[in-house]
Design a protein around this motif. Structure first.
Motif, PDB file in Angstrom:
ATOM      1  N   GLY A  26     -24.982 -15.620  50.936  1.00  0.00           N
ATOM      2  CA  GLY A  26     -24.676 -14.779  52.085  1.00  0.00           C
ATOM      3  C   GLY A  26     -23.551 -13.794  51.837  1.00  0.00           C
ATOM      4  N   LYS A  27     -23.341 -13.425  50.571  1.00  0.00           N
ATOM      5  CA  LYS A  27     -22.264 -12.500  50.221  1.00  0.00           C
ATOM      6  C   LYS A  27     -22.800 -11.333  49.397  1.00  0.00           C
ATOM      7  N   VAL A  28     -22.026 -10.264  49.351  1.00  0.00           N
ATOM      8  CA  VAL A  28     -22.401  -9.074  48.590  1.00  0.00           C
ATOM      9  C   VAL A  28     -21.508  -8.961  47.354  1.00  0.00           C
ATOM     10  N   PRO A  29     -22.077  -8.920  46.150  1.00  0.00           N
ATOM     11  CA  PRO A  29     -21.263  -8.715  44.945  1.00  0.00           C
ATOM     12  C   PRO A  29     -20.615  -7.327  45.002  1.00  0.00           C
ATOM     13  N   ALA A  30     -19.333  -7.254  44.655  1.00  0.00           N
ATOM     14  CA  ALA A  30     -18.624  -5.975  44.709  1.00  0.00           C
ATOM     15  C   ALA A  30     -17.575  -5.928  43.604  1.00  0.00           C
ATOM     16  N   VAL A  31     -17.131  -4.713  43.306  1.00  0.00           N
ATOM     17  CA  VAL A  31     -16.066  -4.544  42.319  1.00  0.00           C
ATOM     18  C   VAL A  31     -15.060  -3.544  42.867  1.00  0.00           C
ATOM     19  N   LEU A  32     -13.776  -3.868  42.729  1.00  0.00           N
ATOM     20  CA  LEU A  32     -12.674  -2.994  43.143  1.00  0.00           C
ATOM     21  C   LEU A  32     -12.110  -2.315  41.908  1.00  0.00           C
ATOM     22  N   TYR A  33     -11.912  -0.992  41.973  1.00  0.00           N
ATOM     23  CA  TYR A  33     -11.323  -0.311  40.821  1.00  0.00           C
ATOM     24  C   TYR A  33     -10.580   0.936  41.300  1.00  0.00           C
ATOM     25  N   GLY A  34      -9.771   1.487  40.404  1.00  0.00           N
ATOM     26  CA  GLY A  34      -9.023   2.694  40.730  1.00  0.00           C
ATOM     27  C   GLY A  34      -7.542   2.538  40.474  1.00  0.00           C
ATOM     28  N   HIS A  35      -6.820   3.675  40.472  1.00  0.00           N
ATOM     29  CA  HIS A  35      -5.378   3.696  40.258  1.00  0.00           C
ATOM     30  C   HIS A  35      -4.985   3.091  38.911  1.00  0.00           C
ATOM     31  N   GLY A  36      -5.910   3.163  37.955  1.00  0.00           N
ATOM     32  CA  GLY A  36      -5.605   2.672  36.616  1.00  0.00           C
ATOM     33  C   GLY A  36      -5.554   1.159  36.497  1.00  0.00           C
ATOM     34  N   GLU A  37      -5.974   0.462  37.539  1.00  0.00           N
ATOM     35  CA  GLU A  37      -5.930  -0.999  37.512  1.00  0.00           C
ATOM     36  C   GLU A  37      -7.222  -1.568  36.925  1.00  0.00           C
ATOM     37  N   LYS A  38      -7.132  -2.782  36.399  1.00  0.00           N
ATOM     38  CA  LYS A  38      -8.294  -3.459  35.840  1.00  0.00           C
ATOM     39  C   LYS A  38      -9.281  -3.772  36.966  1.00  0.00           C
ATOM     40  N   PRO A  39     -10.578  -3.472  36.784  1.00  0.00           N
ATOM     41  CA  PRO A  39     -11.575  -3.762  37.832  1.00  0.00           C
ATOM     42  C   PRO A  39     -11.524  -5.228  38.257  1.00  0.00           C
ATOM     43  N   LYS A  40     -11.654  -5.434  39.555  1.00  0.00           N
ATOM     44  CA  LYS A  40     -11.593  -6.784  40.107  1.00  0.00           C
ATOM     45  C   LYS A  40     -12.928  -7.091  40.785  1.00  0.00           C
ATOM     46  N   HIS A  41     -13.577  -8.166  40.349  1.00  0.00           N
ATOM     47  CA  HIS A  41     -14.877  -8.549  40.893  1.00  0.00           C
ATOM     48  C   HIS A  41     -14.679  -9.483  42.091  1.00  0.00           C
ATOM     49  N   ILE A  42     -15.290  -9.095  43.211  1.00  0.00           N
ATOM     50  CA  ILE A  42     -15.132  -9.877  44.436  1.00  0.00           C
ATOM     51  C   ILE A  42     -16.486 -10.066  45.112  1.00  0.00           C
ATOM     52  N   ALA A  43     -16.510 -10.915  46.142  1.00  0.00           N
ATOM     53  CA  ALA A  43     -17.701 -11.123  46.961  1.00  0.00           C
ATOM     54  C   ALA A  43     -17.308 -10.901  48.414  1.00  0.00           C
ATOM     55  N   LEU A  44     -18.098 -10.075  49.117  1.00  0.00           N
ATOM     56  CA  LEU A  44     -17.830  -9.754  50.518  1.00  0.00           C
ATOM     57  C   LEU A  44     -18.843 -10.457  51.422  1.00  0.00           C
TER      58      LEU A  44
END
Length: 233
Positions: A26-44
Motif C-alpha cells: 500500500g505504498k509508493v516507491p519514491a526517491v528524494l534527490y537534489g541540493h547535491g545530496e545523496k539520493p534517498k529511497h523512501i516509501a510513501l
C-alpha cells in the motif's frame, strides 16, 4: 499552493521485486534527490499521496516526515503511473527550500468561449515557468473569450500570477482559433471517408481470406510439420 504533510519510510529493498513488494504493502516507491545530496529511497502511503495529487496537481508541494527523524520539503519531478490500474508506480521528488526559485511545467486551462462557428486547437497544455518553490500555481488560465477564427494565443499572452515568470519562448503557440467546417463541407467529405473505410475493410478481408486459403490448402505433411514446429516453440 498549500503544503501537504505526508509521512514516509526509508526503503531498503530495490529493483523490480522490491518495488512490487512496496506497492503490495500500500505504498509508493519514491526517491528524494537534489541540493547535491545523496539520493534517498523512501516509501510513501499510496492513498494519501494520490489524494494530494488529485487536489493539488502534479506540482503539489510536500513536507515529508521520514521515520528516521528527517523532515524535507519536496516537489514531484517525475511521476510514473500504471495506465491500466491508474495507480502510482514510482515518484521522483526534488528537494527544495523556502524562497528557492524552481522551474516547473504548469498546466494551462482555456477560459471562456470563442466566437460562434469556430473550433479551438489546444497546441500546448502546459507551460514552463519559474516561481518560488512554495508558490507554484496549480494551473494557468489562457482566455479565448470572443476570439475570432484565425486568432492564436501564444505563451506570452497568458496572464501569470505575481512572482511567476515565463521560462519558455513567449511565441510558443498555446491555442489557435479556426473556422468550424460548414455542413456542406462535412457532407462533401463524407463520401471520401466512407470510400476509404470500404477500401480498408476490403483489403483486410482479402488478407484474411488469403491466409485462411493458404492454411487450408497446405499439404497434410506441411500442416503436420508446422504443428510440430509450433509444439517445439
Amino acid at each position: 499552493m498549500s503544503e501537504v504533510k505526508i509521512s514516509a519510510e526509508p526503503r531498503t529493498e530495490f529493483g523490480k521485486g522490491g518495488a512490487r513488494r512496496t506497492r503490495r504493502a500500500g505504498k509508493v516507491p519514491a526517491v528524494l534527490y537534489g541540493h547535491g545530496e545523496k539520493p534517498k529511497h523512501i516509501a510513501l502511503p499510496a492513498r494519501e499521496f494520490a489524494a494530494a495529487i488529485r487536489r493539488g496537481g502534479a506540482n503539489q508541494l510536500f513536507t515529508i516526515d521520514v521515520s528516521d527523524g528527517t523532515q524535507v520539503l519536496a516537489l514531484p519531478k517525475a511521476i510514473q503511473r500504471d495506465p491500466v490500474k491508474d495507480t502510482f508506480e514510482h515518484v521522483d521528488l526534488l528537494l527544495v527550500r523556502r524562497g528557492e526559485q524552481v522551474t516547473v511545467e504548469v498546466p494551462v486551462q482555456l477560459v471562456g468561449e470563442a466566437a460562434k462557428g469556430t473550433l479551438i486547437v489546444h497546441d500546448h497544455d502546459s507551460l514552463s515557468v519559474t516561481a518560488d518553490a512554495t508558490k507554484v500555481p496549480d494551473h494557468l488560465d489562457a482566455t479565448i473569450e470572443g476570439l475570432e477564427a484565425g486568432t492564436q494565443v501564444a505563451a506570452g499572452d497568458v496572464q501569470l500570477p505575481a512572482g511567476v515568470e515565463l521560462a519558455t519562448d513567449p511565441e510558443l503557440p498555446v491555442a489557435a482559433v479556426t473556422a468550424a467546417p460548414t455542413e456542406e463541407q462535412l457532407e462533401a467529405t463524407l463520401p471520401e471517408v466512407e470510400e476509404a473505410a470500404a477500401e480498408a475493410e476490403a483489403e483486410v478481408g482479402e488478407v484474411t481470406e488469403g491466409s485462411e486459403g493458404a492454411e487450408a490448402g497446405a499439404p497434410v505433411a506441411e500442416q503436420e510439420a508446422g504443428a510440430e514446429a509450433k509444439a517445439e516453440a
